[in-house]
Design an enzyme around this catalytic site. Structure first.
Site, short mmCIF file in Angstrom:
data_model
loop_
_atom_site.label_atom_id
_atom_site.label_comp_id
_atom_site.label_asym_id
_atom_site.label_seq_id
_atom_site.Cartn_x
_atom_site.Cartn_y
_atom_site.Cartn_z
CG HIS A 308 42.49 -36.67 47.45
ND1 HIS A 308 41.82 -35.60 48.00
CD2 HIS A 308 42.06 -37.77 48.09
CE1 HIS A 308 41.02 -36.05 48.95
NE2 HIS A 308 41.14 -37.37 49.03
CG ASP A 365 42.13 -45.93 48.57
OD1 ASP A 365 42.03 -46.43 49.71
OD2 ASP A 365 41.22 -45.29 48.03
N1 ACO Z 1 45.53 -40.99 36.59
C1 ACO Z 1 45.69 -40.21 35.47
N2 ACO Z 1 45.19 -38.97 35.36
C2 ACO Z 1 44.54 -38.47 36.40
C3 ACO Z 1 44.35 -39.18 37.58
C4 ACO Z 1 44.87 -40.50 37.66
N3 ACO Z 1 44.72 -41.22 38.77
N4 ACO Z 1 43.63 -38.44 38.47
C5 ACO Z 1 43.38 -37.28 37.86
N5 ACO Z 1 43.93 -37.28 36.60
C6 ACO Z 1 43.92 -36.18 35.64
C7 ACO Z 1 42.53 -35.99 35.05
O1 ACO Z 1 42.35 -36.76 33.88
C8 ACO Z 1 42.56 -34.50 34.77
O2 ACO Z 1 43.32 -34.28 33.61
P1 ACO Z 1 42.97 -33.02 32.62
O3 ACO Z 1 43.17 -31.79 33.44
O4 ACO Z 1 43.94 -33.17 31.50
O5 ACO Z 1 41.54 -33.23 32.20
C9 ACO Z 1 43.35 -33.92 35.94
O6 ACO Z 1 44.20 -34.98 36.37
C10 ACO Z 1 42.49 -33.46 37.09
O7 ACO Z 1 41.74 -34.56 37.54
P2 ACO Z 1 40.20 -34.54 37.89
O8 ACO Z 1 39.56 -35.82 37.39
O9 ACO Z 1 39.59 -33.25 37.49
O10 ACO Z 1 40.28 -34.59 39.46
P3 ACO Z 1 39.07 -34.84 40.42
O11 ACO Z 1 39.33 -34.01 41.61
O12 ACO Z 1 37.76 -34.69 39.74
O13 ACO Z 1 39.21 -36.40 40.76
C11 ACO Z 1 39.92 -38.42 41.71
C12 ACO Z 1 39.87 -36.91 41.85
C13 ACO Z 1 38.50 -38.99 41.45
C14 ACO Z 1 40.43 -39.02 43.01
C15 ACO Z 1 40.86 -38.77 40.53
O14 ACO Z 1 42.15 -38.29 40.80
C16 ACO Z 1 40.89 -40.28 40.25
O15 ACO Z 1 40.02 -40.78 39.55
N6 ACO Z 1 41.90 -41.01 40.83
C17 ACO Z 1 41.95 -42.44 40.67
C18 ACO Z 1 40.96 -43.11 41.60
C19 ACO Z 1 41.37 -43.04 43.04
O16 ACO Z 1 42.52 -43.29 43.41
N7 ACO Z 1 40.40 -42.72 43.90
C20 ACO Z 1 40.62 -42.66 45.36
C21 ACO Z 1 40.51 -41.26 45.85
S1 ACO Z 1 40.91 -41.16 47.55
C22 ACO Z 1 39.53 -41.74 48.33
O17 ACO Z 1 38.42 -41.67 47.91
C23 ACO Z 1 39.77 -42.37 49.61
#
Ligand code: ACO
Length: 425
Positions: A308, A365
């Site tokens: 998140h 979720d």
């Molecule tokens: N699985 C694996 N790796 C992940 C995940 C995941 N679900 N989420 C983040 N990471 C990793 C990223 O690859 C990144 O790695 P790095 O530092 O080596 O590059 C690190 O964790 C930081 O993640 P970001 O993408 O920079 O986090 P951001 O804040 O931009 O994204 C998000 C948040 C979009 C929710 C992301 O965690 C994601 O895509 N999760 C899966 C989709 C999801 O569950 N979305 C629902 C969100 S809640 C909502 O909207 C109600």
């Protein structure tokens, strides 16, 4: 309180300026840069806005480090225990829970505005079979604005109860009609004698050949899920609502923009994506393989329902849905193998350094889809459920913006394209 400042030093130009520090109710600090460009010609750059406060808001407080979520100051845990979704909606819109008289007036407004204009029913015939209900919903809400063409933003805000009731009630009817259409069954009209959630369940599942029996446990859990999703500060869809609304677009088209933003798999679409992922993992039978895949930078796969932007600890909403999911399935005597897969996946991820070091925990979720599935809501409707729930939040933010000292939202950019060149170059 004495005004404090942050000093900004421009080494290349040998000058410095003081920028006011602002402090929120809970001690959150920000640097006010509203006069930065005027005084210095500089702008700030923050793609995807991770460090940018877009507004002041009195609606929702989130502490992503401590896993706190409060609507108008009240912890979401208390709201889930002691209020209905409609009472929480009222709280978000007005800043206080309704007294019995206000509650009954608001419920009455929801009832009298629950019908769709009959002409709108024909619109459903124009969508192709298999169209995603979120796209249908966004289109239909936009179409609603043509049925209320003369309401400008300010008059809608003045009559916020009516505007909110119309939207909250009509979207529920639209969502149920879209579902009935998709399964080829006759639509079921709303009933004035049923409260909001029971009415929705009845419109979804009643049929001329098999009357739906409303189960209070199902009504209760639906209220919980809707309350948990009702608002979440400046998330992607709420920001879309504020940005689109800032151009004084009518409320219906503004909400339609929010619905479109919510449909994305990185936002509200994740609840559907979680179920698709869990099914694949169950079929494959190897949880660790999928955890490894999520860590592999050469793969596009992410653990859906994990991570998140704001929460760097367990999402408080996920903690509630996880507990409620177990209790609800037990009460209803439902055994869902996907819940076992979800728990195994969560355990494996939370032991893994990759997830620990990046503070990746289940988000709202991760478990909500399993509850929706147990209620009988089909997977392609999960994000629609999220949209239903988020309406009070979107409308509350829209009202706060319209009633405030609002200017059109218009960020700048740093141009990094080609310098001046001629056609013949
Ligand atoms: N699985 C694996 N790796 C992940 C995940 C995941 N679900 N989420 C983040 N990471 C990793 C990223 O690859 C990144 O790695 P790095 O530092 O080596 O590059 C690190 O964790 C930081 O993640 P970001 O993408 O920079 O986090 P951001 O804040 O931009 O994204 C998000 C948040 C979009 C929710 C992301 O965690 C994601 O895509 N999760 C899966 C989709 C999801 O569950 N979305 C629902 C969100 S809640 C909502 O909207 C109600």
């Amino acid at each position: 309180m004495e005004q404090k400042y942050a000093k900004l030093i421009f080494e290349d130009e040998g000058k410095e300026i003081l920028l006011p520090i602002v402090v929120g109710t809970e001690g959150e600090k920000a640097i006010d840069i509203t006069r930065l460009r005027r005084d210095t010609s500089y702008i700030t750059i923050d793609p995807s806005f991770a460090n940018t406060g877009a507004c002041y808001s009195e609606i929702t407080y989130i502490d992503g480090e401590r896993g706190i979520l409060r609507y108008r100051g009240i912890p979401v845990e208390d709201l889930v225990e002691k209020t209905s979704f409609i009472e929480t909606a009222y709280l978000l819109l007005h800043g206080k829970l309704p007294n019995p008289d206000q509650r009954s007036k608001f419920s009455n407004l929801l009832n009298v505005n629950s019908m769709l204009h009959e002409d709108m029913r024909h619109f459903f015939d124009g969508f192709p079979r298999g169209a995603h209900p979120m796209h249908i919903l966004a289109t239909m809400i936009n179409a609603l604005s043509t049925f209320y063409p003369n309401v400008d933003a300010l008059s809608l805000s003045e009559h916020i109860d009516l505007s909110a009731a119309r939207l909250i009630s009509t979207v529920r009817t639209l969502a149920a009609f879209a579902y009935k259409k998709s399964v080829g069954e006759p639509v079921v009209y709303p009933r004035h004698d049923l409260p909001y959630c029971a009415n929705f369940l009845n419109m979804m599942f009643d049929s001329p050949v098999a009357p739906y029996e409303i189960d209070e446990e199902v009504v209760k859990i639906l209220n919980v899920l809707l309350i948990l999703h009702a608002d979440h500060g400046q998330n992607c869809s709420t920001t879309a609502v504020r940005i689109v609304g800032s151009a004084q677009v009518n409320l219906y088209s503004t909400i339609s923009a929010g619905i479109s933003a919510l449909s994305g798999p990185l936002h509200g679409g994740a609840n559907q994506a979680v179920m698709e992922m869990l099914r694949k993992i169950e079929k494959d039978g190897n949880v660790q393989k999928w955890v490894d895949k999520a860590k592999d930078k050469n793969s596009n796969f992410k653990l859906m329902g994990f991570g998140h932007r704001v929460y760097k600890t367990y999402d408080p909403r996920a903690a509630i849905t996880k507990k409620q999911c177990h209790e609800f399935l037990k009460k209803m005597k439902i055994k869902d193998s996907l819940l076992d897969v979800a728990m195994e996946l969560e355990n494996a991820a939370l032991k893994d350094d990759y997830f620990i070091s990046r503070n990746l925990y289940p988000n709202v979720d991760f478990y909500s889809g399993i509850i929706y599935r147990a209620i009988g809501i089909p997977e392609n409707m999960f994000t629609v459920m999220f949209a239903l729930a988020r309406l009070p939040g979107w409308i509350a933010h829209w009202k706060e913006m319209v009633d405030g000292d609002n200017k059109i939202c218009r960020p700048r950019e740093i141009y990094i394209g080609k310098p001046l060149r001629r056609i013949e170059d």
